[in-house]
Design a protein around this motif. Structure first.
Motif: not given
Length: 473
Positions: A448-473
């Motif tokens: 888990w700790y080894s993936l924390v930096p990757i999780h930060y970018f992946v999950f932050k990007n994921m939620i923002s893009n979900i919302v972005k997609k919802a806005k544009s649909s």
């Protein structure tokens, strides 16, 4: 006619259930492990009994007043599946006799017992023998080999190999003969078995034309409009061939190995009972069955997939385990200015061909690593590119809970030193995205700790893009 269907959430069971629901001359009862998997809207007029074939008391409830029962049960996901299959079949036929059931219809594997018979096929044959052992209960034993249809294991393997590899090096067993059959024909035989007049036990071998596995792949290439070269190599072992399938197809190593072992045995028809007792069913030719499967996939109409019931512990209540999760990665996003229906539609469309947004390459790397260590990987994709239901595979996740316009909960089926979940939830005008992780031992925590930096970018990007997609649909 009172009919019981077991295995109604499996590959064949889902399709058979759909046809049985349409029949006005039967009262349908389902025997399932978990009621929550069933859609309340689709199953409102169907009786449902919750339990499994290892619980005799539940079996008595399920089989009470039943005239005909379908047995579509197996324990392949367990290491000791052979013993479990024997116990399951024996329990079922014993209670069926006790309850006065007149007929059991069983779908098993095509083949004979010899020194080349695979463990998997041997188990299916033994199950059929047990179900035929009570003279008071007739057993109609439908035996099929390679089943071709959208979402079937055999079709997924053949299609993936054919599409991805212009030149294929294959084991010598590709010259083994088989008699494939289209999934719609399998369902037709199972349905017609309700009305057969024969009173004695019946073994019915079904299939279309005889083909080698090599001929199947070449005909599949033709159906897909491709040209392929196949070179059989005698030194390819079962393990090497299994890793090959594991790498290039959606099936995990364990399933691949079971299938490769089965290639050593011919699976051809041993009797003419299909023609004798089912004269109105004319099996579809292999190439036409492939074409039909491709059309269903292109039209996004896949009813069931081989992976629907794959994996352990996914079909249970996950709320307590999530509450006990030691590590969380939670992101929130204000969606007060976006209809929640659009946000919901956005996050349930994630994965498969739709991808995981900007960091797809990281998911691909994780999926490749998972495949290499015997996991399911990302290649399972999605059954439907727009909709999900409980039990669906979603790359290396499994849908374990879904509430329209409110929640999606995914359970990780990749190889992990622990257990993990990914949740999307709409609450109080917010989209809440949470990754839960329960580590196993010290290595689980290091993971888990080894993936924390990757999780930060992946999950932050994921939620923002979900919302972005919802806005544009």
């Amino acid at each position: 006619m009172n009919v019981l269907l077991t295995g109604s959430n499996g590959y064949i069971g889902r399709r058979l259930k759909q046809k049985l629901i349409e029949k006005e001359d039967i009262n349908l009862r389902l025997f399932v492990r978990d009621k929550k998997i069933l859609s309340s809207k689709k199953h409102k007029n169907i009786e449902v009994v919750e339990g499994d074939t290892f619980d005799k008391e539940k079996l008595k409830i399920a089989l009470k007043d039943i005239d005909i029962a379908y047995y579509l049960v197996h324990s392949l996901n367990n290491e000791n599946y052979k013993e479990l299959d024997k116990i399951s079949a024996q329990n079922f036929i014993d209670i069926a006799k006790e309850c006065g059931v007149k007929r059991v219809i069983y779908l098993g594997g095509l083949g004979v017992k010899n020194e080349n018979t695979s463990e998997h096929l041997l188990s299916r044959l033994e199950t059929g023998e047990i179900l035929s052992s009570r003279k008071e209960v007739q057993n109609i034993w439908i035996r099929a080999g390679v089943i071709i249809g959208s979402g079937s294991t055999s079709f997924e393997i053949i299609r993936n190999l054919t599409e991805k590899l212009p030149i294929m090096t294959t084991p010598k067993w590709v010259e083994t003969k088989a008699q494939p059959i289209g999934v719609d024909d399998v369902i037709a035989y199972l349905l017609e078995s309700l009305y057969i007049k024969e009173k004695d036990n019946l073994v019915v071998d079904i299939g279309s034309e005889q083909l080698t596995y090599k001929e199947m792949m070449l005909q599949s290439a033709k159906a897909l409009g491709l040209k392929r070269v196949i070179i059989p190599l005698p030194f390819l072992t079962i393990n090497i061939s299994s890793y090959w399938l594991n790498l290039f197809t959606p099936v995990p190593f364990g399933v691949a190995k079971a299938l490769i072992e089965g290639l050593k045995s011919e699976v051809i028809i041993q009797n003419d009972n299909a023609k004798k007792y089912y004269p109105n069913i004319i099996p579809t030719k292999f190439i036409d069955a492939v074409k039909q499967a491709v059309v269903v996939i292109q039209q996004n109409q896949v009813i069931s997939r081989w992976s629907d019931n794959l994996g352990k512990d996914w079909n249970k209540d996950h709320s307590k385990e999530i509450a006990d999760a030691i590590f969380l990665d939670r992101k929130e996003f204000d969606i007060s200015n976006i209809p929640k229906e659009k946000v919901y539609a956005s996050f349930i469309s994630i994965g498969g061909k739709n991808g995981w947004f900007e960091f797809d390459f990281l998911w691909e790397i994780r999926g490749f690593i998972d495949k290499m260590i015997g996991g399911v990987g990302l290649k399972r994709g999605r059954r439907d590119q727009y909709n999900l239901r409980i039990g669906d595979s979603l790359d290396f996740w499994k849908v374990v809970d879904i509430k329209k316009n409110e929640r999606l909960l995914l359970f990780a089926q990749m190889k992990l030193p622990g257990r993990a979940w990914l949740e999307f939830k709409i609450k109080d005008n917010k989209l809440i995205q949470t990754a839960y992780y329960y580590p196993k031992g010290l290595f689980g925590r290091i993971y888990w700790y080894s993936l924390v930096p990757i999780h930060y970018f992946v999950f932050k990007n994921m939620i923002s893009n979900i919302v972005k997609k919802a806005k544009s649909s």
